[in-house]
Motif scaffolding. Sequence first.
Motif, mmCIF file in Angstrom:
data_model
loop_
_atom_site.group_PDB
_atom_site.id
_atom_site.type_symbol
_atom_site.label_atom_id
_atom_site.label_comp_id
_atom_site.label_asym_id
_atom_site.label_seq_id
_atom_site.Cartn_x
_atom_site.Cartn_y
_atom_site.Cartn_z
ATOM 1 N N ARG A 133 0.853 -1.441 0.020
ATOM 2 C CA ARG A 133 0.264 0.010 -0.064
ATOM 3 C C ARG A 133 0.794 1.333 0.037
ATOM 4 O O ARG A 133 1.416 1.652 0.940
ATOM 5 N N MET A 134 1.122 2.076 -1.329
ATOM 6 C CA MET A 134 1.860 3.062 -1.480
ATOM 7 C C MET A 134 1.117 4.513 -1.122
ATOM 8 O O MET A 134 0.220 4.516 -1.787
ATOM 9 N N HIS A 135 1.833 5.199 -0.425
ATOM 10 C CA HIS A 135 1.230 6.619 -0.430
ATOM 11 C C HIS A 135 2.095 7.639 -1.247
ATOM 12 O O HIS A 135 3.214 7.475 -1.233
ATOM 13 N N HIS A 136 1.138 8.406 -2.124
ATOM 14 C CA HIS A 136 1.981 9.288 -3.276
ATOM 15 C C HIS A 136 1.260 10.383 -3.307
ATOM 16 O O HIS A 136 -0.147 10.303 -2.949
ATOM 17 N N LEU A 137 1.782 11.438 -3.832
ATOM 18 C CA LEU A 137 1.135 12.606 -4.188
ATOM 19 C C LEU A 137 1.505 12.940 -5.728
ATOM 20 O O LEU A 137 2.686 13.004 -6.059
ATOM 21 N N HIS A 138 0.325 12.400 -6.464
ATOM 22 C CA HIS A 138 0.554 12.496 -7.914
ATOM 23 C C HIS A 138 0.071 13.738 -8.565
ATOM 24 O O HIS A 138 -1.313 13.947 -8.527
#
Length: 354
Positions: free
Chosen positions: A46-51
């Motif tokens: 489960r990856m947290h990212h800001l795209h």
Amino acid sequence: MNLLTAAAAFILALVLVLVGVTRVGAWLIERRNPPIGTFTTVNETRMHHLHLRHEGEADLPPVVFIHGASGNLLDQMMPVRGALEGRAELLFLDRPGHGWSKRGPGNNETPFGQAATIAALMDQLAIDDAIVVAHSFGAAVATSLALDHPHKVRGLVLLAPASHPWPGADTSWYYDLTARPVVGRLFAETLALPGALASIRSASQCVFSPNALSETYLDEAGISLLLRPATFRANAIDVAGLYAHTLLAAPRYGEIEAPTVVISGDRDTVVYEEIHAGGLIRDIPRAEGVWVRNLGHKPDWIAPELTVAAIEKLAGRDVDLQALSLTVQDRIAGDAFNVGTCAEPGTPQAAPAT
């Protein structure tokens, strides 16, 4: 027997108190540093990212940022977002086990596993290839991405990288301790948070030295997220395993075809810049080295304009990085913060805020 029983009861009570303090502290840290992006599950992680997507015709190709040890996506985002947002599609991510990303299977052994997870995230977000910007330990992941998934990497910008075997193969004692299966978990759940809270500012000052630690750095970059037990342990496993990874990866750097810019200072108190940055400049066929006198381990924060200019150059712009580096050099020539109080260069990622 009564004395032994009393001693055991005291130790158990102390451990429970420390566990409670750590749990409350971790909860407070998370309240102060909530996730700012979205979550996507790739490679069972489960990856947290800001795209940050770009509407219309982009000025630059997509850019993916990979943070170093002890960090999270904020550490890479804060210095450059303002200069790049609206010009390109940007992806800031928490590496597996860091920030708000879960560790996931396959990410615990070497940076090659984390590179595979990041490549899968790029696929999920329809980012075909990108300029990849990485700081410190993140460079080990970025070069792994370029080696195992070359079609995903249009270019590399490596800032104060950690990449090659170093003399002694040592890291700080708390990394080796925390990486151990049983005692490491106990240490992370009891002593790590209260101990690190007392030293996190001075350690960060040493990471920046001889340059000044930004007064807003610890809060803006959410560095305290590192102190939660699972994150602290994931970080320790990363750093403790870095030397073994470099033994496998360094002989392959000649395979990297992507054009590369390596930015480093000559006063780094965290890594041997002549071994790591110098080695990458030597080993990657299309690498350009940018050396800045009196720059420490945080070129991303001290000279963000160099990072932006390196991205522009890899995108095909006519940019004189050497001339710009001299401008930065003149600006920081007089910096002498914490000189003499910080450890000499040596163990990669030896300080808790890198």
